[in-house]
Design a protein around this motif. Structure first.
Motif, short mmCIF file in Angstrom:
data_model
loop_
_atom_site.label_atom_id
_atom_site.label_comp_id
_atom_site.label_asym_id
_atom_site.label_seq_id
_atom_site.Cartn_x
_atom_site.Cartn_y
_atom_site.Cartn_z
N THR A 18 0.88 -1.21 0.04
CA THR A 18 0.16 -0.08 0.21
C THR A 18 0.75 1.30 -0.09
N TYR A 19 0.49 2.14 -0.82
CA TYR A 19 1.24 3.37 -0.86
C TYR A 19 0.38 4.48 -0.66
N THR A 20 0.84 5.59 0.13
CA THR A 20 -0.15 6.45 0.19
C THR A 20 0.46 7.81 -0.59
N ALA A 21 -0.44 8.29 -1.40
CA ALA A 21 0.05 9.69 -2.32
C ALA A 21 -0.01 10.92 -1.44
N GLU A 22 1.16 11.56 -1.89
CA GLU A 22 1.58 12.84 -0.97
C GLU A 22 0.58 13.79 -1.77
N GLU A 23 0.08 13.62 -2.87
CA GLU A 23 -0.87 14.55 -3.52
C GLU A 23 -1.73 13.74 -4.64
N TRP A 24 -2.74 14.24 -5.11
CA TRP A 24 -3.38 13.69 -6.33
C TRP A 24 -4.34 14.69 -6.92
N ASN A 25 -4.62 14.32 -8.41
CA ASN A 25 -5.29 15.15 -9.04
C ASN A 25 -6.09 14.40 -10.15
N ILE A 31 -6.25 10.28 -13.75
CA ILE A 31 -5.78 10.44 -12.45
C ILE A 31 -4.36 10.49 -12.43
N THR A 32 -3.77 11.40 -11.44
CA THR A 32 -2.34 11.42 -11.24
C THR A 32 -2.15 11.53 -9.76
N VAL A 33 -1.33 10.68 -9.25
CA VAL A 33 -0.69 10.71 -7.87
C VAL A 33 0.56 10.98 -7.99
N VAL A 34 0.87 11.50 -6.71
CA VAL A 34 2.50 12.00 -6.64
C VAL A 34 3.08 11.02 -5.27
N LEU A 35 4.08 10.62 -5.79
CA LEU A 35 4.80 9.49 -4.73
C LEU A 35 6.05 9.89 -4.78
N HIS A 36 6.71 9.96 -3.82
CA HIS A 36 8.34 10.53 -4.01
C HIS A 36 8.49 11.64 -4.56
N GLU A 37 7.71 12.55 -4.69
CA GLU A 37 7.91 13.97 -5.59
C GLU A 37 7.90 13.65 -6.97
#
Length: 175
Positions: A18-25, A31-37
Motif C-alpha cells: 500500500t502506497y500513500t499518495a502525497e498529492e493527487w489530481n 488520475i495522477t498521484v504524486v509519490l516520492h515527489e
C-alpha cells in the motif's frame, strides 16, 4: 513507455504493497498521484467507467482527505499504471460499481479485491446523484434502513390500533 518504466523503478513500486499518495489530481477520469515527489499517472484497475463514472471518480478523489493505492500482482506495468485506489480507506472501484457508474472488466478470483467487486456488482444499484462524499454515502445508506424500520413500525402500530378499535366496538355491542 520507457520513461514510465524508469519512473516505476525509481519510485521503487512493488506489487501488493500500500502506497500513500502525497498529492493527487483527477480531471475527467485522468488520475495522477504524486509519490516520492514524482507524478505517476494511474487508472482504476479491473473496471470500465461510464462517462458519469469518470466524473464521479474525480468527485470521490477530490473530496478525499487521504488517497492510497495498491498494485495487484496481475498488473502489467503500463502507462497509466492500473491500481486499486482507496479514498479515505474506501475502495473507489467498489463504490463506483455499487453506484452503477462502472462495471467489472474481468471476473478473476485471483485479483486482490475481486470478491469485493463481485459483491458490489451483485447488489442493486444505489442512486447517488445528490451524495457528495463517502461519509455522506454511508450515512444515507443507514437512513434507508432507518426509513424501512420506521415504515414497518408505523404499519404495525396502525394495525394494532385498528384491531384495538374493533375489539372495543365489539365489546360495546355485546354490553
Amino acid at each position: 513507455m520507457t520513461f514510465f518504466l524508469l519512473l516505476i523503478q525509481l519510485a521503487g513500486l512493488s506489487w501488493n504493497l500500500t502506497y500513500t499518495a502525497e498529492e493527487w489530481n483527477c480531471d475527467q477520469g485522468q488520475i495522477t498521484v504524486v509519490l516520492h515527489e514524482q507524478s505517476l499517472p494511474v487508472t482504476l484497475f479491473d473496471i470500465e467507467l461510464t462517462e458519469t463514472g469518470k466524473t464521479r471518480a474525480c468527485e470521490i478523489l477530490n473530496q478525499a482527505a487521504s488517497v492510497t493505492f495498491e498494485i495487484d500482482d496481475h498488473v502489467a506495468q503500463t502507462t497509466p499504471l492500473p491500481v486499486w485506489l482507496f479514498a479515505d480507506g474506501e475502495l473507489v472501484q467498489r463504490l463506483l460499481v455499487e453506484e452503477g457508474a462502472a462495471s467489472v472488466s474481468i471476473s478473476n478470483p485471483d485479483y486482490t479485491y475481486a470478491a469485493q467487486l463481485k459483491a458490489a456488482s451483485s447488489k442493486p444499484v444505489i442512486a447517488r446523484s445528490a451524495v457528495s462524499s463517502v461519509v455522506e454515502y454511508n450515512r444515507r445508506r443507514g437512513e434507508v434502513g432507518l426509513a424501512f424500520l420506521c415504515f414497518a413500525t408505523s404499519g404495525f402500530l396502525i394495525v394494532w390500533m385498528l384491531s384495538a378499535s374493533l375489539r372495543r366496538r365489539r365489546s360495546e355491542r355485546n354490553s
